[in-house]
Design an enzyme around this catalytic site. Structure first.
Site, PDB file in Angstrom:
ATOM      1  N   ASP A  72       0.867  -1.175   0.000  1.00  0.00           N
ATOM      2  CA  ASP A  72       0.000   0.000   0.000  1.00  0.00           C
ATOM      3  C   ASP A  72       0.911   1.234   0.000  1.00  0.00           C
ATOM      4  O   ASP A  72       2.138   1.129   0.047  1.00  0.00           O
ATOM      5  CB  ASP A  72      -0.956  -0.038   1.202  1.00  0.00           C
ATOM      6  CG  ASP A  72      -2.197   0.828   0.966  1.00  0.00           C
ATOM      7  OD1 ASP A  72      -2.148   1.727   0.098  1.00  0.00           O
ATOM      8  OD2 ASP A  72      -3.214   0.634   1.660  1.00  0.00           O
TER       9      ASP A  72
HETATM   10  C1  NOJ Z   1      -4.032   4.049   0.378  1.00  0.00           C
HETATM   11  C2  NOJ Z   1      -5.195   3.098   0.420  1.00  0.00           C
HETATM   12  O1  NOJ Z   1      -5.138   2.308   1.599  1.00  0.00           O
HETATM   13  C3  NOJ Z   1      -5.274   2.168  -0.786  1.00  0.00           C
HETATM   14  O2  NOJ Z   1      -6.505   1.488  -0.729  1.00  0.00           O
HETATM   15  C4  NOJ Z   1      -5.115   2.940  -2.062  1.00  0.00           C
HETATM   16  O3  NOJ Z   1      -5.207   2.048  -3.155  1.00  0.00           O
HETATM   17  C5  NOJ Z   1      -3.795   3.678  -2.038  1.00  0.00           C
HETATM   18  N1  NOJ Z   1      -3.781   4.605  -0.925  1.00  0.00           N
HETATM   19  C6  NOJ Z   1      -3.499   4.407  -3.336  1.00  0.00           C
HETATM   20  O4  NOJ Z   1      -4.312   5.511  -3.488  1.00  0.00           O
END
Ligand code: NOJ
Length: 751
Positions: A306
């Protein structure tokens, strides 16, 4: 773009392109186990030994797009300042595998041109984005769509979202979010399918199938990414990013299955979650990412971190610095780093110093290249990049109609006393009151990168199509709102949460209707006028007072581009409500986490009055105010004639039948649900678990037999040895309209 410029002969390139196309034409399902395992096309494989360590690390480095500020920046913490020119420079040097949440085909065209013309090895870039519930046509938030109890609807909206995304240069979506969410304080439950494992599995698979369409190489397909692996929804106290401490059994029974369903449907990528799991952060967890994911399940696809998930191992107190964080995440099994840049910075040195095997680096690079091959990018790096197509495939009449259909099918009717709904189309005056009655805000809901409320239709606009004289009052002045209500025959109150109250980092300590809106509803209720409450929300709420007692109560969530028209379709009866709660609405915030499939305890309170020394709260039974699966229609559905093919299940499946009759005056669709309870087991089992559901549409007076089949596998649970097991003995079953309704109850024995 001649062959020389690409660094390989044009003939070899074309031959390779053909091979890549053939390779990528294999069905998504087959691809699942093959990405990363099956040999790459020879021309692509030949790149690996030619790559420097830095170029290899570059293939594992994904950054938020910097073009014009990049849409990603508003939805994630600010990253290290990076300009578009810097990113182009990185592309030329082979330091970037792709970008995410960028800005359309023009940006993608410029970056891809740089990659395939000016980088040494001409490896195409990959463009990713959070396409969670639509791109510019915004569909209901995923939790709302789960309320449809209709995986096929989710498949269709995901397909439509993929067509728009792919037309905008996007190859890969960070969706579906398949985290089971049982704690309504957590704000990200809005992105998933709620509390139930079966519904979660079916929705996960349907969304993957929808995104990937006829196959990853298709120009209108985007690769799916199941996220967040794993148990991200189980953070203590419902606090986002918080620690998770659940048993391996709970992981296997509850949190793993939607991921397994997504992989079985062909999802070639998975995102590691932010949380730690019983002390080991998921992003640095070899048991999770290797033992279970790779070895046990045979997942051959790509694991991405993530956003700065690898770097956050430092704040977790798990890694001592960035180098250590990169090493731990990479060795645990995270192939690609999102946004931290740590892999690019440290992997070459880690390999040179022998701290990371070169074979592990090659394996991760191979997985990235395999994904790019599968997406058809080696065949045609521009297959999803076409500014002309981008213009014609966005917000078409068909996708907007689908958004309206999906919206209406996501609205849950919790109560409808005296058939207050549907509203008369003439002859009565209607007042629309409350902050969400009009004004073009809070329509699309959280986690949408590309849609805007400006392009969505609000309630008052839609209602006035039918009733031009409907009055509007935003409810900010209660005395004025009361006067507006008194002047009308029926009041429609649009209240609830704003769209910033759910979503990432939006955990709430109390899952209540905001106090000023509760006061507004109390004041309107005191006028004695019949009132309908429309609840805007991204989570289950604990409803009280005049909201809980509203004569008519609809959960309208955030429905997207066609929010107002979808609500109006239900209000005026063009569509009968058919959705069901995908999350239990408890009686009070203090019950949370509350979910229907809880275990019994040794002292359950029997149905009826609260008894001393039994499992209940002071003044509250341990049950829902509105349970999972609950939802009314404009029909009057009656269940009868439960029949089992046998009182005993052996190796042949059990068939369970019942009759559903619509005694009402309107055609309606009923979601009939099958639940079971394993009465005695070597591991205590939930009081009920949903095993199947089906939708039945019945005209007034019509009846239909519904048939469910239960197999031995449906009765399996994770046994003492942590393996799937079934045990002979008695099972209760119910065919019921919700998880806590008695419906039709029966029993059978597993031989
Ligand atoms: C953080 C989030 O937890 C995730 O779901 C997302 O895909 C990413 N940011 C990218 O934006």
């Amino acid at each position: 773009m001649d062959g020389q410029d690409r660094g390989i002969s044009r003939r070899a390139w074309l031959a390779g392109a053909g091979a890549a196309l053939a390779w990528s034409a294999s069905p998504a399902r087959a691809l699942l186990s093959l990405v990363g395992e099956r040999p790459l096309p020879a021309t692509v494989e030949a790149l690996i030994p030619r790559m420097t360590l830095a170029e290899k690390a570059g293939q594992l480095n994904l950054l938020a797009a910097a073009w014009a500020g990049g849409a990603a920046t508003s939805l994630n913490p600010a990253g290290a300042a990076s300009s578009f020119d810097t990113q182009l420079h990185m592309v030329r040097r082979g330091e970037l595998t792709g970008v995410f949440n960028g800005n359309g085909a023009e940006m993608a065209r410029r970056m891809q041109t740089e990659a395939v013309r000016r980088s040494r090895l001409k490896i195409p870039l990959l463009f990713a984005a959070d396409v969670i519930h639509g791109l510019r046509t915004v569909f209901p938030v995923p939790l709302a769509e789960a309320a449809s109890f209709d995986p096929d609807l989710a498949r269709r909206t995901a397909r439509a979202a993929a067509v728009e995304a792919a037309a905008s240069g996007i190859d890969w979506t960070f969706a579906p979010m398949v985290d089971i969410a049982r704690d309504a304080r957590w704000g990200r439950g809005v992105e998933g399918s709620g509390e139930d494992v079966l519904l979660g599995r079916l929705m996960a698979a349907a969304r993957v199938e929808g995104f990937q369409g006829s196959g990853l190489a298709a120009p209108d397909a985007v690769a799916a990414c199941a996220k967040h692996f794993v148990a991200y929804g189980a953070g203590e106290a419902g606090l986002d990013y918080n620690s998770v401490d659940v048993s391996e059994r709970t992981l296997r029974d509850i949190y793993f299955p939607p991921f397994q369903a997504a992989f079985a449907a062909g999802a070639p990528t998975v995102m590691a979650s932010f949380n730690d799991l019983s002390g080991i952060p998921a992003t640095g967890n070899p048991w999770l990412l290797d033992t279970v994911l790779r070895q046990e399940w045979g997942f051959g696809g790509l694991v991405v971190s993530d956003y700065t998930g690898d770097e956050e191992l430092i704040a977790h107190g798990f890694a001592k610095d960035g180098r250590d964080a990169a090493r731990l995440a990479f060795l645990a099994g995270v192939d690609m780093s999102m946004q931290s840049g740590l892999y690019l910075k440290y992997l070459p040195d880690l390999v040179e110093k022998g701290e990371v095997p070169l074979a592990r680096l090659d394996e991760a690079v191979r997985r990235v290249l395999a994904l790019k091959v599968a997406l058809g990018l080696f065949d045609d790096p521009f297959r999803r990049i076409d500014p002309a197509r981008e213009k014609t495939r966005i917000r078409t009449p068909q996708t907007l109609a689908l958004a309206r259909e999906a919206g209406a099918r996501s609205i849950v009717m919790l109560r409808n006393e005296g058939d207050l709904l549907p509203l008369p189309r003439s002859g009565k005056t209607i007042a629309l009151i409350g902050p969400f009655a009009g004004g073009g805000h809070d329509l699309i809901g959280p986690w949408n990168v590309y849609g805007t409320d400006r392009e969505a239709v609000d309630l008052v606009t839609a209602v006035r199509e039918t009733l031009p004289g409907a009055t509007l009052d935003d409810g900010s002045d209660v005395a004025r709102a009361v006067a507006t209500a008194r002047a009308a025959d029926i009041v429609v109150l649009a209240i609830g949460e704003t769209q910033t109250m759910s979503g990432e980092a939006q955990s709430r300590t109390e899952i209540t209707v905001p106090a000023e809106q509760q006061a507004l509803v109390e004041a309107i209720a005191a006028t004695g006028k019949p009132y309908v409450v429309l609840l805007r929300t991204g989570r289950a709420l604990a409803l009280t007072g005049a909201v809980a007692k509203a004569p008519a109560l609809l959960v309208t969530w955030f429905l997207g581009s066609q929010d107002g028209p979808a609500i109006a379709d239900i209000l005026f009866g063009a569509v009968s409500p058919s959705a069901r709660l995908p999350v239990s609405f408890p009686r009070a915030s203090g019950q949370v986490p509350y979910y229907y499939a809880h275990r019994s305890t040794g002292r359950p309170n029997p149905p009826g009055a609260l008894q001393p020394y039994k499992a209940h709260f002071r003044g509250h039974p341990n049950s829902a105010l509105f349970p999972f699966g609950h939802g009314l229609t404009y029909g009057k559905m009656v269940y009868s004639d439960l029949r089992l093919s046998s009182p005993t299940m052996g190796d042949t499946p059990l068939t369970i039948r019942a009759t559903v009759t619509n005694n009402g005056r309107m055609t309606a669709t009923e979601v009939v649900q099958l639940y079971i309870h394993d009465v005695v087991a070597s591991v205590t089992q939930p009081v009920r678990v949903m095993k199947a559901f089906t939708r039945v549409t019945l005209a007034p007076g019509a009846r239909q037999e519904v048939t469910f089949t239960l197999t031995r596998a449906d009765l399996s649970f994770t046994g003492r040895d942590l393996k799937p097991t079934t045990e002979p003995g008695a099972f209760r079953l119910w065919i019921a309209p919700s998880a806590e309704a008695e419906g039709l109850a029966g029993m059978f024995t597993l031989a």
